[in-house]
Design a protein around this motif. Structure first.
Motif, PDB file in Angstrom:
ATOM      1  N   GLN A 197      -8.254  -5.844  -1.324  1.00 23.60           N
ATOM      2  CA  GLN A 197      -8.414  -4.403  -1.584  1.00 23.60           C
ATOM      3  C   GLN A 197      -7.329  -3.908  -2.536  1.00 23.60           C
ATOM      4  OE1 GLN A 197      -8.265  -3.098   2.540  1.00 23.60           O
ATOM      5  NE2 GLN A 197     -10.375  -2.365   2.411  1.00 23.60           N
ATOM      6  N   MET A 198      -6.090  -4.317  -2.297  1.00 23.32           N
ATOM      7  CA  MET A 198      -4.988  -3.888  -3.175  1.00 23.32           C
ATOM      8  C   MET A 198      -5.192  -4.410  -4.592  1.00 23.32           C
ATOM      9  SD  MET A 198      -1.533  -4.200  -0.925  1.00 23.32           S
ATOM     10  CE  MET A 198      -1.208  -3.092   0.437  1.00 23.32           C
ATOM     11  N   ASP A 199      -5.597  -5.679  -4.700  1.00 28.55           N
ATOM     12  CA  ASP A 199      -5.800  -6.283  -6.017  1.00 28.55           C
ATOM     13  C   ASP A 199      -6.896  -5.592  -6.813  1.00 28.55           C
ATOM     14  OD1 ASP A 199      -3.800  -8.148  -5.717  1.00 28.55           O
ATOM     15  OD2 ASP A 199      -5.137  -9.781  -5.122  1.00 28.55           O
ATOM     16  N   SER A 200      -7.856  -4.997  -6.129  1.00 28.82           N
ATOM     17  CA  SER A 200      -8.971  -4.377  -6.844  1.00 28.82           C
ATOM     18  C   SER A 200      -8.839  -2.853  -6.961  1.00 28.82           C
ATOM     19  CB  SER A 200     -10.296  -4.729  -6.155  1.00 28.82           C
ATOM     20  OG  SER A 200     -10.322  -4.201  -4.850  1.00 28.82           O
ATOM     21  N   THR A 201      -7.691  -2.304  -6.565  1.00 23.75           N
ATOM     22  CA  THR A 201      -7.485  -0.853  -6.660  1.00 23.75           C
ATOM     23  C   THR A 201      -7.242  -0.452  -8.112  1.00 23.75           C
ATOM     24  OG1 THR A 201      -6.548  -0.778  -4.433  1.00 23.75           O
ATOM     25  CG2 THR A 201      -6.070   1.082  -5.868  1.00 23.75           C
ATOM     26  N   ARG A 202      -7.972   0.590  -8.535  1.00 24.08           N
ATOM     27  CA  ARG A 202      -7.810   1.143  -9.883  1.00 24.08           C
ATOM     28  C   ARG A 202      -7.091   2.479  -9.797  1.00 24.08           C
ATOM     29  NH1 ARG A 202     -13.477   2.472 -11.402  1.00 24.08           N
ATOM     30  NH2 ARG A 202     -13.354   3.225  -9.275  1.00 24.08           N
ATOM     31  N   ALA A 203      -6.562   2.936 -10.888  1.00 28.20           N
ATOM     32  CA  ALA A 203      -5.866   4.221 -10.921  1.00 28.20           C
ATOM     33  C   ALA A 203      -6.769   5.352 -10.449  1.00 28.20           C
ATOM     34  CB  ALA A 203      -5.344   4.498 -12.329  1.00 28.20           C
ATOM     35  N   LEU A 204      -8.050   5.289 -10.775  1.00 30.40           N
ATOM     36  CA  LEU A 204      -8.989   6.345 -10.389  1.00 30.40           C
ATOM     37  C   LEU A 204      -9.300   6.370  -8.902  1.00 30.40           C
ATOM     38  CD1 LEU A 204     -11.553   5.953 -13.302  1.00 30.40           C
ATOM     39  CD2 LEU A 204      -9.808   7.728 -13.033  1.00 30.40           C
ATOM     40  N   GLY A 254      -7.277   6.543  -6.344  1.00 32.55           N
ATOM     41  CA  GLY A 254      -6.396   7.358  -5.508  1.00 32.55           C
ATOM     42  C   GLY A 254      -5.722   6.517  -4.432  1.00 32.55           C
ATOM     43  N   ARG A 255      -5.226   7.192  -3.418  1.00 32.01           N
ATOM     44  CA  ARG A 255      -4.526   6.501  -2.324  1.00 32.01           C
ATOM     45  C   ARG A 255      -5.522   5.782  -1.430  1.00 32.01           C
ATOM     46  NH1 ARG A 255       0.287   5.896  -0.764  1.00 32.01           N
ATOM     47  NH2 ARG A 255       1.070   7.448  -2.216  1.00 32.01           N
ATOM     48  N   GLN A 256      -5.242   4.518  -1.184  1.00 35.00           N
ATOM     49  CA  GLN A 256      -6.073   3.675  -0.317  1.00 35.00           C
ATOM     50  C   GLN A 256      -5.290   3.377   0.960  1.00 35.00           C
ATOM     51  OE1 GLN A 256      -9.350   2.548  -1.438  1.00 35.00           O
ATOM     52  NE2 GLN A 256      -8.778   4.300  -2.711  1.00 35.00           N
ATOM     53  N   THR A 257      -5.993   3.041   2.038  1.00 34.33           N
ATOM     54  CA  THR A 257      -5.320   2.742   3.301  1.00 34.33           C
ATOM     55  C   THR A 257      -5.961   1.545   3.994  1.00 34.33           C
ATOM     56  OG1 THR A 257      -6.747   4.240   4.556  1.00 34.33           O
ATOM     57  CG2 THR A 257      -4.689   5.160   3.692  1.00 34.33           C
ATOM     58  N   ALA A 258      -5.180   0.918   4.846  1.00 38.36           N
ATOM     59  CA  ALA A 258      -5.674  -0.175   5.689  1.00 38.36           C
ATOM     60  C   ALA A 258      -4.746  -0.291   6.894  1.00 38.36           C
ATOM     61  CB  ALA A 258      -5.697  -1.489   4.913  1.00 38.36           C
ATOM     62  N   GLU A 259      -5.246  -0.933   7.960  1.00 34.01           N
ATOM     63  CA  GLU A 259      -4.446  -1.164   9.164  1.00 34.01           C
ATOM     64  C   GLU A 259      -4.687  -2.567   9.675  1.00 34.01           C
ATOM     65  OE1 GLU A 259      -4.807   1.702  12.317  1.00 34.01           O
ATOM     66  OE2 GLU A 259      -5.140   3.337  10.899  1.00 34.01           O
ATOM     67  N   TRP A 260      -3.654  -3.169  10.244  1.00 33.77           N
ATOM     68  CA  TRP A 260      -3.774  -4.443  10.954  1.00 33.77           C
ATOM     69  C   TRP A 260      -2.634  -4.479  11.964  1.00 33.77           C
ATOM     70  CZ3 TRP A 260      -1.809  -3.833   6.152  1.00 33.77           C
ATOM     71  CH2 TRP A 260      -0.546  -4.359   5.882  1.00 33.77           C
ATOM     72  N   ASN A 261      -2.918  -5.080  13.092  1.00 35.37           N
ATOM     73  CA  ASN A 261      -1.934  -5.178  14.182  1.00 35.37           C
ATOM     74  C   ASN A 261      -1.248  -3.835  14.388  1.00 35.37           C
ATOM     75  OD1 ASN A 261      -2.700  -7.868  14.383  1.00 35.37           O
ATOM     76  ND2 ASN A 261      -1.040  -8.572  13.093  1.00 35.37           N
ATOM     77  N   GLN A 300       0.286   0.081   9.436  1.00 37.77           N
ATOM     78  CA  GLN A 300      -0.592   0.873   8.595  1.00 37.77           C
ATOM     79  C   GLN A 300      -0.024   0.808   7.176  1.00 37.77           C
ATOM     80  OE1 GLN A 300       1.005   2.728  11.384  1.00 37.77           O
ATOM     81  NE2 GLN A 300      -0.536   1.691  12.597  1.00 37.77           N
ATOM     82  N   ALA A 301      -0.922   0.628   6.219  1.00 39.70           N
ATOM     83  CA  ALA A 301      -0.503   0.573   4.816  1.00 39.70           C
ATOM     84  C   ALA A 301      -1.278   1.609   4.025  1.00 39.70           C
ATOM     85  CB  ALA A 301      -0.771  -0.821   4.242  1.00 39.70           C
ATOM     86  N   SER A 302      -0.594   2.214   3.079  1.00 37.16           N
ATOM     87  CA  SER A 302      -1.274   3.046   2.087  1.00 37.16           C
ATOM     88  C   SER A 302      -0.669   2.691   0.743  1.00 37.16           C
ATOM     89  CB  SER A 302      -1.120   4.539   2.401  1.00 37.16           C
ATOM     90  OG  SER A 302       0.202   4.965   2.240  1.00 37.16           O
ATOM     91  N   TRP A 303      -1.492   2.791  -0.296  1.00 41.16           N
ATOM     92  CA  TRP A 303      -1.014   2.383  -1.616  1.00 41.16           C
ATOM     93  C   TRP A 303      -1.782   3.103  -2.708  1.00 41.16           C
ATOM     94  CZ3 TRP A 303      -4.138  -0.484   1.484  1.00 41.16           C
ATOM     95  CH2 TRP A 303      -5.374  -0.886   0.951  1.00 41.16           C
ATOM     96  N   THR A 304      -1.127   3.157  -3.863  1.00 49.03           N
ATOM     97  CA  THR A 304      -1.740   3.651  -5.096  1.00 49.03           C
ATOM     98  C   THR A 304      -1.399   2.651  -6.191  1.00 49.03           C
ATOM     99  OG1 THR A 304       0.206   4.952  -5.697  1.00 49.03           O
ATOM    100  CG2 THR A 304      -1.511   6.094  -4.444  1.00 49.03           C
ATOM    101  N   TYR A 305      -2.170   2.726  -7.261  1.00 49.26           N
ATOM    102  CA  TYR A 305      -1.892   1.866  -8.407  1.00 49.26           C
ATOM    103  C   TYR A 305      -2.191   2.629  -9.686  1.00 49.26           C
ATOM    104  CZ  TYR A 305      -2.246  -1.533 -12.075  1.00 49.26           C
ATOM    105  OH  TYR A 305      -2.062  -2.184 -13.269  1.00 49.26           O
ATOM    106  N   HIS A 306      -1.302   2.480 -10.638  1.00 54.39           N
ATOM    107  CA  HIS A 306      -1.529   2.955 -12.000  1.00 54.39           C
ATOM    108  C   HIS A 306      -0.810   1.968 -12.920  1.00 54.39           C
ATOM    109  CE1 HIS A 306      -1.434   5.337 -15.651  1.00 54.39           C
ATOM    110  NE2 HIS A 306      -2.411   6.054 -15.108  1.00 54.39           N
ATOM    111  N   PRO A 307      -1.433   1.582 -14.019  1.00 51.24           N
ATOM    112  CA  PRO A 307      -0.785   0.609 -14.910  1.00 51.24           C
ATOM    113  C   PRO A 307       0.603   1.047 -15.373  1.00 51.24           C
ATOM    114  CG  PRO A 307      -3.045   1.011 -15.628  1.00 51.24           C
ATOM    115  CD  PRO A 307      -2.751   1.969 -14.512  1.00 51.24           C
ATOM    116  N   ASN A 308       0.789   2.341 -15.600  1.00 51.58           N
ATOM    117  CA  ASN A 308       2.083   2.825 -16.083  1.00 51.58           C
ATOM    118  C   ASN A 308       3.180   2.767 -15.022  1.00 51.58           C
ATOM    119  OD1 ASN A 308       0.974   3.341 -18.582  1.00 51.58           O
ATOM    120  ND2 ASN A 308       0.701   5.528 -18.201  1.00 51.58           N
ATOM    121  N   SER A 309       2.818   3.069 -13.782  1.00 50.64           N
ATOM    122  CA  SER A 309       3.834   3.141 -12.725  1.00 50.64           C
ATOM    123  C   SER A 309       3.758   1.998 -11.719  1.00 50.64           C
ATOM    124  CB  SER A 309       3.737   4.479 -11.994  1.00 50.64           C
ATOM    125  OG  SER A 309       2.438   4.653 -11.467  1.00 50.64           O
ATOM    126  N   GLY A 310       2.756   1.154 -11.796  1.00 48.26           N
ATOM    127  CA  GLY A 310       2.650  -0.011 -10.923  1.00 48.26           C
ATOM    128  C   GLY A 310       2.066   0.298  -9.554  1.00 48.26           C
TER     129      GLY A 310
END
Length: 141
Positions: free
Chosen positions: A98-105, A107-114, A117-127
């Protein structure tokens, strides 16, 4: 005689109540057999993968970890360091995908395990920016 019998009965009732209370774990039971709460994996992951980096920040007494990846126009953690941290906290392969396929458009994505909880964003300029939080609510098995 009746008074002695009553005193013995009262003693037995009180003694039995104490024994029952100890058997079922009343507050007076201080044997220390309670299961310990799970510990956050974040301090060890940061120490292993990014011990001196300002781009990996522990917070909330070790129960949160913020990772700031490098982008085309900003400094940050190399992807290999972020991967090291995520593997150290036992991220599932599906969440990595999911993280590898996140695009800038996206927005914030989330996932949980054990307990994480993780949330993340991606943009080429800011990583890739990842926020991990540890709840410590799942039981250890």
């Amino acid at each position: 005689m009746l008074i002695v019998a009553g005193a013995v009965a009262a003693f037995l009732l009180v003694g039995t109540g104490i024994a029952i209370g100890e058997a079922i774990g009343s507050p007076s039971n201080s044997s220390g057999n309670d299961a310990a709460a799970p510990e956050s994996p974040f301090p060890a992951a940061k120490k292993k993968c990014a011990p001196s980096s300002d781009h990996a920040h522990l917070g909330d007494e070790g129960k949160s970890l913020t990772l700031a990846g490098q982008g085309e126009k900003s400094a940050g953690l190399p992807y290999t360091v972020i991967t090291c941290v995520l593997e150290a906290v036992k991220i599932p392969d599906a969440v990595i995908a999911q993280m590898d396929s996140t695009r800038a458009l996206d927005g914030r994505q989330t996932a949980e395990w054990n307990d994480i909880q993780a949330s993340w964003t991606y943009h080429p300029n800011s990583g890739l920016k990842v926020i991990l939080t540890f709840s410590g609510s799942a039981s250890k098995k």
